[in-house]
Design a protein around this motif. Sequence first.
Motif, PDB file in Angstrom:
ATOM      1  N   LEU A   1       3.547  15.781  -0.836  1.00  0.00           N
ATOM      2  CA  LEU A   1       4.230  16.218   0.387  1.00  0.00           C
ATOM      3  C   LEU A   1       4.977  15.064   1.065  1.00  0.00           C
ATOM      4  N   ARG A   2       4.338  13.885   1.029  1.00  0.00           N
ATOM      5  CA  ARG A   2       4.927  12.757   1.775  1.00  0.00           C
ATOM      6  C   ARG A   2       4.498  11.453   1.128  1.00  0.00           C
ATOM      7  N   ILE A   3       5.342  10.459   1.220  1.00  0.00           N
ATOM      8  CA  ILE A   3       4.982   9.141   0.659  1.00  0.00           C
ATOM      9  C   ILE A   3       5.449   8.061   1.630  1.00  0.00           C
ATOM     10  N   ASN A   4       4.631   7.026   1.766  1.00  0.00           N
ATOM     11  CA  ASN A   4       4.973   5.933   2.680  1.00  0.00           C
ATOM     12  C   ASN A   4       4.507   4.626   2.050  1.00  0.00           C
ATOM     13  N   GLN A   5       5.355   3.618   2.079  1.00  0.00           N
ATOM     14  CA  GLN A   5       4.992   2.325   1.487  1.00  0.00           C
ATOM     15  C   GLN A   5       4.994   1.271   2.587  1.00  0.00           C
ATOM     16  N   HIS A   6       3.922   0.464   2.668  1.00  0.00           N
ATOM     17  CA  HIS A   6       3.863  -0.552   3.740  1.00  0.00           C
ATOM     18  C   HIS A   6       2.954  -1.707   3.331  1.00  0.00           C
ATOM     19  N   GLU A   7       2.976  -2.749   4.170  1.00  0.00           N
ATOM     20  CA  GLU A   7       2.084  -3.894   3.952  1.00  0.00           C
ATOM     21  C   GLU A   7       0.660  -3.460   4.291  1.00  0.00           C
ATOM     22  N   PRO A   8      -0.355  -3.992   3.633  1.00  0.00           N
ATOM     23  CA  PRO A   8      -1.722  -3.548   3.948  1.00  0.00           C
ATOM     24  C   PRO A   8      -2.143  -4.015   5.339  1.00  0.00           C
TER      25      PRO A   8
ATOM     26  N   VAL B   1       0.856  -1.190   0.000  1.00  0.00           N
ATOM     27  CA  VAL B   1       0.000   0.000   0.000  1.00  0.00           C
ATOM     28  C   VAL B   1       0.891   1.238   0.000  1.00  0.00           C
ATOM     29  N   LEU B   2       0.559   2.169  -0.885  1.00  0.00           N
ATOM     30  CA  LEU B   2       1.266   3.443  -0.906  1.00  0.00           C
ATOM     31  C   LEU B   2       0.372   4.494  -0.263  1.00  0.00           C
ATOM     32  N   ASP B   3       0.881   5.161   0.761  1.00  0.00           N
ATOM     33  CA  ASP B   3       0.148   6.284   1.351  1.00  0.00           C
ATOM     34  C   ASP B   3       0.761   7.567   0.800  1.00  0.00           C
ATOM     35  N   LEU B   4      -0.015   8.364   0.093  1.00  0.00           N
ATOM     36  CA  LEU B   4       0.504   9.592  -0.512  1.00  0.00           C
ATOM     37  C   LEU B   4      -0.245  10.788   0.073  1.00  0.00           C
TER      38      LEU B   4
END
Lengths: 364, 312
Positions: B289-296, B231-234
Amino acid sequence: MRSALRVIGAVCVKDLRIALTERVFLVIGVIIPVNFLFLFSLFALTGGEAPIAVVMQGQGPLARQFVSSLEHAHSFQVHVMSTSDAERQLQAGRIVGVLTVPAGFDDDLRAGRRIELAVEVNNLQVDFTNDIRRAVPLAITSFYAQAFPDQVVVQAREVDVQAGDTGYIPYLAVSIVVAGMFIEGLLQSVVLTAREYEESTIKELELSPASRWAVALGKVAAGLVLTAAAAAIVTAVVVFVVGVHPVHPLEVLLYGVLMMVPAVALGVLVGTLLKRRQAAIPLALGSFLPLFFLSGPFGPPNWGGTAAISLVSPLTYAIALFQHAFHGYLTAQTPLAVDVAVLVGFAVAAVVAATTVLRRGMMA
Amino acid sequence: MSEPAIELVEMTKRFRNFTAVDRLSLTVQRGEVFGLLGPNGSGKTTTVNVISGLSRPTSGTVRVLGRDMLTEPRSVRRLLGTIPQETALYEELSAEANLRFHGDLFDVPRSRLSSRIDELLRLVQLEDRRRDRVSTYSGGMKRRLALARALLHDPELLYLDEPTLGVDVQSRRAIWDHVLDLRTRGKTVLITTNYLEEASALGDRLAIIDRGRLVALDSPQELKSRYGDTVLDLVLELAPSPALLVRLRSIDGVTAVNTADGTLKVNLTGDPEATGRVVTAVTGEAKLLRINQHEPDLDEVFLQLTGRELRD
């Protein structure tokens, strides 16, 4: 059967424990019924006899005999006073009327001259005004029959149905014992039942395998115990304060239970249907009061169309039974056995209705 | 082979014209901890009300521990322990009085009742407060007492409705431990919760219900892996335009695009190029502004399945 009895006992004890911790139960249990008693007694005391002033300008023995007739007319509280005091009291609203016995009353009467009795009435309140309008001519007739028995040849010969007269307060006090029991039973069980829904504790009952009949009967049993305690207080006030002693004490017990069962069961019914104390309590009080007034609290219910309503009120039969238990006489057209049977019918119907509604309310 | 703990077949519940539960079928096996998830109004409460006998289904079959709920409700209730969300405790009574009353309702043998009450008050660590009014208890203590009450008659199936709602972290941990302990003792546990962390930690399997229908049913791990590897949180300076959302959904390797709490959430398959394609598309239209990648996590799975957050 054994587990049903256990549930009835458990629900009853639980409700009693909760009742003992809540102030509202004390208010319902003691203050409301006793307050009813005093309220109605005050009503009877203040409304029973019209306070009037008698100004005695004539002071002869016949004038005094006439005043004595007024005092025995069962319609007046007679206060003899001066003209100025009487006027002041009338203006202040402390008395309803002023009756003036004119100077020369005795002489005029002996001479057969026409006498005019001045009656000044504060006709603000028609009930008292009518009392005076009816009772003054009756007092004159009564006085005349006593003072000149050879001139008044038509006389009423009273034959009493009951062994003795019963005062307004003693009669009303008994009706109020019934009212106290009924309203007490109704309100106690309304509160006990509605609070289960308000506090969501009904879920504990709904989710249990306990018979719904047993739960409802447990609630009725708790309501009965609480009502009996309050009824004992009101009865004690009637016996020891008002001074009305029951002629048949055992009947008071029997009829009391018969009276309380439908009241308590109706309370469970109303509490289950409305599920909120705030709605259920005013409804219970609001429906009870007119029903009570239509059920013959002041005398046998016989007011035209309202008599039909009184026939379907358990209070009518309960008041009749209690008047017998306390005073030993029959006030209703129906025999005592029929009154008892009707109350038993009301009790059974109310319990069945309450348990059925509670049962249905616990399964949507 | 023993019958399932709960078996719903084509169960429907209607209230006048509103269908709260629509032909729901699911099976809960004995000994499993089963989580029922759904946003408010999803039909979750109606479903558990039917299972616990508080409500009759309009149609379909409901069998609990091999018994038909419609024809044998009392025998089912005897085997069912419930902790309602509102606890349904008599606050004016003591813990002991509440438990004794429950024992009477469930006809727990009198000879065993006192020792069982002692045992359970010890278990939930309320022994020293047993004679105090429940109204003096904290939220966590009330939950623990409700748990003790639900276990008093030794039920085979336990239903917990939002068991840790409004309780402190310590009490939550204690309740979780009790639930896990129940599983080791072979009890079946049905939990409804709004905390996906809780569902994930406790549930062997989870059912997600939305608008009265079952939308997913699997173990927490399977649900997570099935609905996206990454999952990418943007976080953007401005809310993404509808056109950008459409463009992102058309990118190879993107399985879902959602927005939650002002964050753009993009679910990706294992394609290593997909992340770059998404970032290129986003920066072409908006300031990143910010990006975060993680497991769902389950929240994201839930959002993807229902289009709503669990506590909407």
